[in-house]
Scaffold this motif. Structure first.
Motif, PDB file in Angstrom:
ATOM      1  N   GLY A  50       0.914  -1.225  -0.285  1.00 33.87           N
ATOM      2  CA  GLY A  50      -0.023   0.621   0.092  1.00 33.87           C
ATOM      3  C   GLY A  50       1.258   1.303   0.196  1.00 33.87           C
ATOM      4  N   LEU A  51       2.327   0.957  -0.243  1.00 28.15           N
ATOM      5  CA  LEU A  51       2.968   2.342  -0.555  1.00 28.15           C
ATOM      6  C   LEU A  51       2.630   3.041  -1.946  1.00 28.15           C
ATOM      7  CD1 LEU A  51       5.890   0.925   0.900  1.00 28.15           C
ATOM      8  CD2 LEU A  51       4.389   1.714   2.185  1.00 28.15           C
ATOM      9  N   GLN A  52       2.799   4.595  -1.663  1.00 23.55           N
ATOM     10  CA  GLN A  52       3.097   4.968  -2.749  1.00 23.55           C
ATOM     11  C   GLN A  52       4.681   5.398  -3.018  1.00 23.55           C
ATOM     12  OE1 GLN A  52       2.123   9.683  -1.722  1.00 23.55           O
ATOM     13  NE2 GLN A  52       0.152   8.187  -0.649  1.00 23.55           N
ATOM     14  N   VAL A  53       4.513   4.675  -4.577  1.00 25.77           N
ATOM     15  CA  VAL A  53       5.807   4.543  -5.204  1.00 25.77           C
ATOM     16  C   VAL A  53       6.336   5.209  -6.157  1.00 25.77           C
ATOM     17  CG1 VAL A  53       7.572   3.019  -6.371  1.00 25.77           C
ATOM     18  CG2 VAL A  53       5.766   2.150  -4.847  1.00 25.77           C
ATOM     19  N   ARG A  54       7.813   5.913  -5.657  1.00 26.95           N
ATOM     20  CA  ARG A  54       8.412   6.840  -6.644  1.00 26.95           C
ATOM     21  C   ARG A  54       9.602   6.824  -7.085  1.00 26.95           C
ATOM     22  NH1 ARG A  54      11.063  11.260  -4.967  1.00 26.95           N
ATOM     23  NH2 ARG A  54      11.153  11.487  -2.939  1.00 26.95           N
ATOM     24  N   ILE A  61      14.764   4.324  -4.981  1.00 29.62           N
ATOM     25  CA  ILE A  61      13.456   4.020  -4.705  1.00 29.62           C
ATOM     26  C   ILE A  61      12.209   4.183  -3.676  1.00 29.62           C
ATOM     27  CG2 ILE A  61      11.393   2.081  -5.081  1.00 29.62           C
ATOM     28  CD1 ILE A  61      14.207   0.525  -6.702  1.00 29.62           C
ATOM     29  N   PHE A  62      11.415   5.201  -3.393  1.00 33.49           N
ATOM     30  CA  PHE A  62      10.723   5.570  -2.120  1.00 33.49           C
ATOM     31  C   PHE A  62       9.940   4.980  -1.904  1.00 33.49           C
ATOM     32  CE2 PHE A  62      13.872   8.527  -3.596  1.00 33.49           C
ATOM     33  CZ  PHE A  62      14.832   9.193  -2.340  1.00 33.49           C
ATOM     34  N   GLY A  63       8.909   4.291  -0.601  1.00 28.65           N
ATOM     35  CA  GLY A  63       8.023   3.530  -1.153  1.00 28.65           C
ATOM     36  C   GLY A  63       7.592   4.391  -0.345  1.00 28.65           C
ATOM     37  N   LYS A  64       6.218   5.229  -0.574  1.00 29.05           N
ATOM     38  CA  LYS A  64       5.834   6.184   0.903  1.00 29.05           C
ATOM     39  C   LYS A  64       4.567   5.848   1.907  1.00 29.05           C
ATOM     40  CE  LYS A  64       5.697  11.205   2.077  1.00 29.05           C
ATOM     41  NZ  LYS A  64       5.686  12.209   1.612  1.00 29.05           N
ATOM     42  N   LEU A  65       4.316   5.812   3.078  1.00 30.46           N
ATOM     43  CA  LEU A  65       2.900   5.757   3.836  1.00 30.46           C
ATOM     44  C   LEU A  65       2.303   6.504   4.925  1.00 30.46           C
ATOM     45  CD1 LEU A  65       0.332   3.439   4.847  1.00 30.46           C
ATOM     46  CD2 LEU A  65       1.586   3.135   6.722  1.00 30.46           C
ATOM     47  N   GLU A  66       1.721   7.007   4.144  1.00 32.38           N
ATOM     48  CA  GLU A  66       1.290   9.050   4.240  1.00 32.38           C
ATOM     49  C   GLU A  66       1.117   8.963   6.365  1.00 32.38           C
ATOM     50  OE1 GLU A  66       1.884  12.766   2.742  1.00 32.38           O
ATOM     51  OE2 GLU A  66       2.244  11.271   1.332  1.00 32.38           O
ATOM     52  N   GLY A  67       1.571  10.337   6.229  1.00 30.32           N
ATOM     53  CA  GLY A  67       0.716  10.374   7.662  1.00 30.32           C
ATOM     54  C   GLY A  67       0.383  10.760   7.613  1.00 30.32           C
ATOM     55  N   THR A  68      -0.474  11.245   8.851  1.00 34.73           N
ATOM     56  CA  THR A  68      -1.845  12.369   9.211  1.00 34.73           C
ATOM     57  C   THR A  68      -0.908  13.485   9.195  1.00 34.73           C
ATOM     58  OG1 THR A  68      -1.633  11.659  11.141  1.00 34.73           O
ATOM     59  CG2 THR A  68      -3.230  10.837  10.414  1.00 34.73           C
ATOM     60  N   ILE A  69      -0.303  14.004  10.163  1.00 34.73           N
ATOM     61  CA  ILE A  69       0.124  16.016   9.493  1.00 34.73           C
ATOM     62  C   ILE A  69       1.195  16.223   8.237  1.00 34.73           C
ATOM     63  CG2 ILE A  69       1.543  17.428  10.879  1.00 34.73           C
ATOM     64  CD1 ILE A  69       1.883  15.168  12.882  1.00 34.73           C
ATOM     65  N   GLU A  70      -0.067  17.278   8.146  1.00 31.11           N
ATOM     66  CA  GLU A  70       0.206  17.228   6.611  1.00 31.11           C
ATOM     67  C   GLU A  70       1.588  18.313   6.547  1.00 31.11           C
ATOM     68  OE1 GLU A  70      -1.652  19.295   3.052  1.00 31.11           O
ATOM     69  OE2 GLU A  70      -2.647  19.369   4.387  1.00 31.11           O
ATOM     70  N   GLY A  71       2.142  17.186   5.331  1.00 32.11           N
ATOM     71  CA  GLY A  71       3.899  18.035   5.373  1.00 32.11           C
ATOM     72  C   GLY A  71       4.710  17.907   6.726  1.00 32.11           C
ATOM     73  N   GLY A  99      13.258  -3.019   5.592  1.00 31.99           N
ATOM     74  CA  GLY A  99      11.774  -2.168   5.600  1.00 31.99           C
ATOM     75  C   GLY A  99      10.891  -1.849   4.653  1.00 31.99           C
ATOM     76  N   LEU A 100      10.996  -3.245   4.124  1.00 36.06           N
ATOM     77  CA  LEU A 100       9.368  -3.424   3.452  1.00 36.06           C
ATOM     78  C   LEU A 100       8.818  -4.525   4.419  1.00 36.06           C
ATOM     79  CD1 LEU A 100      10.668  -4.710   0.317  1.00 36.06           C
ATOM     80  CD2 LEU A 100       9.652  -3.247  -0.284  1.00 36.06           C
ATOM     81  N   GLU A 101       9.342  -5.530   5.016  1.00 33.25           N
ATOM     82  CA  GLU A 101       8.527  -6.058   6.287  1.00 33.25           C
ATOM     83  C   GLU A 101       8.418  -4.860   7.572  1.00 33.25           C
ATOM     84  OE1 GLU A 101       6.880  -8.766   7.783  1.00 33.25           O
ATOM     85  OE2 GLU A 101       7.191  -8.429   6.236  1.00 33.25           O
ATOM     86  N   VAL A 102       8.721  -3.822   8.183  1.00 28.89           N
ATOM     87  CA  VAL A 102       8.010  -3.279   8.276  1.00 28.89           C
ATOM     88  C   VAL A 102       6.766  -2.373   8.338  1.00 28.89           C
ATOM     89  CG1 VAL A 102       8.496  -0.748  10.133  1.00 28.89           C
ATOM     90  CG2 VAL A 102      10.651  -2.095   9.382  1.00 28.89           C
ATOM     91  N   ALA A 103       6.694  -2.111   6.925  1.00 27.87           N
ATOM     92  CA  ALA A 103       5.810  -1.408   6.356  1.00 27.87           C
ATOM     93  C   ALA A 103       4.758  -2.936   6.001  1.00 27.87           C
ATOM     94  CB  ALA A 103       5.863  -1.058   4.618  1.00 27.87           C
ATOM     95  N   ALA A 104       4.832  -3.785   5.709  1.00 27.35           N
ATOM     96  CA  ALA A 104       3.955  -4.655   5.606  1.00 27.35           C
ATOM     97  C   ALA A 104       3.356  -5.135   7.206  1.00 27.35           C
ATOM     98  CB  ALA A 104       4.437  -6.235   5.549  1.00 27.35           C
ATOM     99  N   LEU A 117       5.900   7.619   7.395  1.00 27.85           N
ATOM    100  CA  LEU A 117       7.076   6.469   7.115  1.00 27.85           C
ATOM    101  C   LEU A 117       7.070   5.896   5.414  1.00 27.85           C
ATOM    102  CD1 LEU A 117       8.269   3.154   8.130  1.00 27.85           C
ATOM    103  CD2 LEU A 117       7.068   2.389   7.619  1.00 27.85           C
ATOM    104  N   GLU A 118       8.845   6.318   5.631  1.00 24.69           N
ATOM    105  CA  GLU A 118       9.317   5.959   4.002  1.00 24.69           C
ATOM    106  C   GLU A 118      10.146   4.382   4.000  1.00 24.69           C
ATOM    107  OE1 GLU A 118       9.999   9.142   0.991  1.00 24.69           O
ATOM    108  OE2 GLU A 118       9.461  10.150   2.854  1.00 24.69           O
TER     109      GLU A 118
END
Length: 410
Positions: A50-54, A61-71, A99-104, A117-118
């Motif tokens: 479920g990460l946003q990849v760029r 490579i960055f995979g981001k789980l967006e936080g609730t605090i904007e910016g 890192g992938l496992e922490v995201a999982a 979390l990136e």
């Protein structure tokens, strides 16, 4: 955590398949076809969590789980995915998999971070293709300029940007990252030495990382016929380079205090069996826990090299990389130790004799690093191996620390 261990084994094994030297270790050079296959796999695993990849203009490579605090700045976890020639399957990829496992685990526990979390997979840490090393992290923080990056070439004369384009990467994408977007960088890595295994301790909390420099020495002479040129008329670049290299170990021995020096990559031109070499180019890697020793060794090496400027031999020295010894963040070390204690995982403080991306980030954000044992202390070889049990313990500590740092809520 059986699911964790199963995923670890699967991902390490899968990444090890992307090698140019099957059955002879991992050879995955930056911007190679093996790099492309590995990055496609890493990106697919990020998306599965479920990460946003760029990717950036270096190919990091960055995979981001967006936080609730904007910016708000991100808590970054990761390592590199390139390798040395004929290396092992764990140096770098173990940290990416962590890192992938922490995201999982964030996904499985339905955790919502306040701070993003990136997961990060970095390029060219080893410097095996373009030299210098730590290229992805140095680029992110602005220590590698666009001009310097564009003018780097591999031994075949292929530039970084040409190599990127060949595998479909976009060098025009943004590169430098504002340090204000990074709250912390956490890296798990294999120890690459014998200390943890000798003490039968599964986790090392890294206190400091050794300072290092990499030099490139060029020795030029005069090509000639191997059979018709008398010995007293030769300006043999390889013979001069070999004489220099043979004297390097004593420089480090005389310097003392665990200072080390290594002549690594060596290229000879024109590299013919019956031609006297007219040029030899080799790298010199110098490391010490004290900056004074690194600086002393640089000057001693330069003096040694310059002393061979005679009898048709000419030398030059170029500094490819220089990084001071780094002490890591005290608060993150304390957090790792506290979480290890809570999880009843044995740990010990340890210093790193190898360079890591973590040392680059440490001047720009808070950095914490964990080591897991390396079997027989071996690394940079096909026999490199670390157990999934130890990797799992490291991931548990990272996961607990990441929950604190991202202020995640379930």
């Amino acid at each position: 955590m059986l699911k964790t261990r199963s995923r670890i084994d699967s991902q390490i094994e899968k990444l090890s398949e992307f090698t140019a030297t099957p059955d002879k270790g991992t050879t995955r050079l930056t911007y190679s076809q093996e790099d492309l296959k590995a990055r496609n796999y890493i990106k697919s695993e990020m998306r599965a969590r479920g990460l946003q990849v760029r990717e950036d203009g270096f190919g990091n490579i960055f995979g981001k789980l967006e936080g609730t605090i904007e910016g708000a700045p991100s808590v970054m976890i990761g390592s590199h995915f390139d390798s040395v020639p004929n290396g092992g399957a764990f140096d770098g990829p173990a940290g990416v998999v962590a890192g992938l496992e922490v995201a999982a685990l964030f996904s499985e526990y339905n955790l919502k971070p306040k701070y993003s979390l990136e997961i990060v997979a970095l390029i060219e840490e080893e410097g095996s293709r373009f030299g210098g090393g730590l290229m992805g992290s140095r680029g992110i923080v602005g220590l590698l300029s666009d001009y310097e990056f564009a003018n780097l070439k591999d031994k075949r004369g292929v530039s970084t940007e040409e190599a990127m384009l060949k595998i479909g990467l976009d060098p025009s994408l943004p590169r430098k990252r504002d340090p204000k977007t990074m709250k912390a960088f956490l890296e798990l890595h294999i120890e690459q030495g014998p200390i943890l295994e000798d003490h039968n301790i599964p986790i090392g909390v890294v206190e400091a990382i050794v300072g290092l420099t990499q030099l490139e020495v060029t020795v030029t002479g005069q090509a000639g016929h191997a059979g018709t040129t008398p010995m007293n008329r030769r300006a043999d670049a390889l013979a001069a380079a070999a004489a220099i290299i043979a004297q390097l170990p004593n420089l480090a021995i005389d310097e003392g205090e665990e200072t080390v020096i290594t002549a690594g990559r060596l290229n000879v031109f024109p590299n013919g069996a019956n031609v006297i070499p007219d040029k030899a180019v080799f790298t010199v890697d110098i490391r010490s826990g004290k900056e004074d020793h690194v600086l002393n060794m640089i000057e001693k090496t330069k003096a040694l090299v310059e002393s061979f400027n005679q009898n048709g031999i000419h030398t030059s020295v170029e500094k490819l990389l220089y990084i001071q010894p780094k002490k890591l963040n005290e608060e993150l070390k304390s957090l790792f130790k506290a979480k290890s204690k809570e999880l009843k995982v044995s740990w010990m403080p340890i210093n790193s004799g190898a360079g890591h991306d973590a040392m680059v980030f440490s001047d720009f954000t808070d950095v914490g690093m964990l080591f897991i044992p390396s079997k027989a202390g071996l690394s940079h070889c096909p026999e490199e191996w670390s157990s999934s049990e130890h990797l799992e313990k490291g991931i548990q500590i990272l996961f607990e620390a990441a929950k604190v740092l991202t202020e995640a809520e379930g």
